[in-house]
Design an enzyme around this catalytic site. Sequence first.
Site, mmCIF file in Angstrom:
data_model
loop_
_atom_site.group_PDB
_atom_site.id
_atom_site.type_symbol
_atom_site.label_atom_id
_atom_site.label_comp_id
_atom_site.label_asym_id
_atom_site.label_seq_id
_atom_site.Cartn_x
_atom_site.Cartn_y
_atom_site.Cartn_z
ATOM 1 N N THR A 258 0.850 -1.192 0.000
ATOM 2 C CA THR A 258 0.000 0.000 0.000
ATOM 3 C C THR A 258 0.881 1.236 0.000
ATOM 4 O O THR A 258 1.860 1.319 0.750
ATOM 5 C CB THR A 258 -0.944 0.030 1.211
ATOM 6 O OG1 THR A 258 -1.876 -1.049 1.106
ATOM 7 C CG2 THR A 258 -1.734 1.332 1.268
ATOM 8 N N PHE A 260 1.218 5.237 0.663
ATOM 9 C CA PHE A 260 0.638 6.264 1.517
ATOM 10 C C PHE A 260 1.151 7.637 1.105
ATOM 11 O O PHE A 260 2.280 7.775 0.622
ATOM 12 C CB PHE A 260 1.003 6.018 2.984
ATOM 13 C CG PHE A 260 0.361 4.789 3.582
ATOM 14 C CD1 PHE A 260 -0.821 4.887 4.296
ATOM 15 C CD2 PHE A 260 0.931 3.542 3.420
ATOM 16 C CE1 PHE A 260 -1.418 3.761 4.836
ATOM 17 C CE2 PHE A 260 0.346 2.405 3.958
ATOM 18 C CZ PHE A 260 -0.837 2.515 4.675
#
Length: 357
Positions: A258, A260
């Site tokens: 992921t 960010f």
Amino acid sequence: MSDNKLLPLRIKIDAIDAQILDLLNQRARVAEEVGHVKAETNAPVFRPEREAQVLRGVAERNPGPLLSDDIQLIFREIMSACRALERRVVVAFLGPVGTFSEQAVYKQFGHAIQPLPCVSIDEVFRATEAGTADFGVVPIENSSEGAINRTLDLLLQTSLAISGELAIPVQHSLMSKSGNMEGVSRICAHSQALAQCQAWLNQHFPHVERHAVASNAEAARMASGDYTVAAIASEIAGHQYNLGIVSAHIQDDPHNRTRFAVIGRLRTTPSGKDQTSIVLATPNKAGAVYNLLAPLEKHGVSMTRFESRPARTGNWEYYFYVDVEGHVMDARVEAAMAELNDKAAFFKVLGSYPCTV
């Protein structure tokens, strides 16, 4: 016999540790002087571009045997502790404690900060916009499931800028209070986590109800007080809430990551290896997207990401989220942005920031 061999080595390590301690405090005293200068000029405490330069530099100069990733981790914490001598930076993130967002916060800022867990991505933006937090950390895209649409929508509306980015590996574990699935009737997790583990769940627990909650850490908290609930979360969240692991690493993609974004009021200066994020809308006519992006090729600016998002006008119009290499203060990027601004029906620079270290 072994103690006779170890003793001189331990004495040598103690002497080196004393030198390290002295040098760390020398660095801290200089950092305090930097803080005084910043206070006089009202300069920000956290400068992501400067810290990125330091981290890249130590990795490039590292002769080993310590791995460069480990050296950067050590220096991140040194800079965090020195920064805290000026002031502990408040960083908002999607809580509660134990989320991947919290992991991202510490990876970016180190541990000498004041964390501020929030109940939603919207609240992270609100806290940062209101000044309750100096920065926010929000998920922007996942390698398996794509863009985090709520983050994209809020970036379009906010006055905040992206001042940093980082990516972390996402490893999901199925956990429960008992450490097994006996009596479990619901599997809870964030909707993204449920999607990222869908094939595994279909194979192993196809008949157990799946329930989306605000975060994986919230799912872990729920499971800690209810034997009928199992949670998909990080092992850190499992330790936080005293859960037992039913099965580890259940994500469908073993390379799941992921990305960010760090958001705040800070507009960074060039670090030497940067990225710029923009959002565009085109006039509604044939070839508009191709013509709109032509200035990037013209000025030799590489595009690294292109994402579309409905404008919600009901007229089949879209916003386009684009990442390009370079900083808006770079001459070629600046020229390309000026032309894009002239051509686009809507144009906004979301931020220029150091590429993830």
